[in-house]
Design a protein around this motif. Sequence first.
Motif: not given
Length: 335
Positions: A53-65, A85-89, A109-115
């Motif tokens: 239930x916890x994921x750390x993703x990086x902007x540019x590595x996955x599509x927004x979808x 979501x790190x490196x959102x920029x 039920x999800x907390x999505x945090x954009x960094x």
Amino acid sequence: MAADLRPEDVTSALEKGRLAPFYLFYGPNEFIIERVLEKIRDKFIPENARDFNMEICYGGELNPSDIVNRAQSIPFLSANRLIILKKTDAYKAEQLNKFVPYLEKPVDSTCLIFLSEKTDFKNKFYRSIRAKGLAVNFSELKSYQVPPWIQSTAREIGLNIDRDACALLLEITGGGLRKIYGELEKLRLSFGDKKVKEADVRELAINSRIYTIFELMDALSEKKVAQMLSALSRFLDEEDKKSAPFQIIGMLNRQIGLLWQVKILAADNNRAGEIASKLAIAPFSVEKLMKQSRLWSHEGLKRGISLLYETDRLLKSGARTRPVLENLFLSLCTN
């Protein structure tokens, strides 16, 4: 336009079990961002359910979808999901805008945090989050905010530390939050639930490398040349070769600034207690600075700032560290 949140607004909502379905974390205070994320992780997702239930993703590595699909997934063995979501920029403007429909209908039920390091609020995505009052500004703490932060952080980790001890810890660390936190952890291990006083912090400092920079600033301020050069040599021998020179420049900038401010305030007939309150430093430190500032002229302190800029330029251009810094300290003492 809704006002930006403060980090403590998020942690307060967390304690009440009222985290929003998404946030934007932005600003230069990386250490506080890390601390808030740790608190959210520990409180929001049970340890035995984090793998699911916890994921750390990086902007540019996955599509927004892909990020949206993960955010819309149902939690497993937990009431919540957390996606950071790190490196959102790293996404281009048109890619960021693909998140906007999700912001209108998020999954509770999800907390999505954009960094985001580079945040452009002219962009529809960033503007949408701010309009909903869920942009969190992690600005650097002002000098007067650091002592209360030290005390509140000490309480969080179970350390009882008095105000003068906090002020001394701030003085000997130079104000870096990460370094302060490390010293608080050392104090907690050393003293447990015993109240930590100024003398305890000083003793810890004397028995650690951090004392050397503290000793160096005092020796310079009192123009004790032999002691100053000895402390400088030990500090350069003990510390990281790349970062040590710039630590010294940073501490010198702070010390000269304090000497200048104390000299001006003392000339206006402010007492030590009044100066301590205005500068948010311990009274015993002010008394010492008042004595030291008498050894310096306004012209000498002004010249000192110019010497710091010149030394910083020389160091960044590749000049040899030790002779450049020795020349700086000797020049400062001959004003």
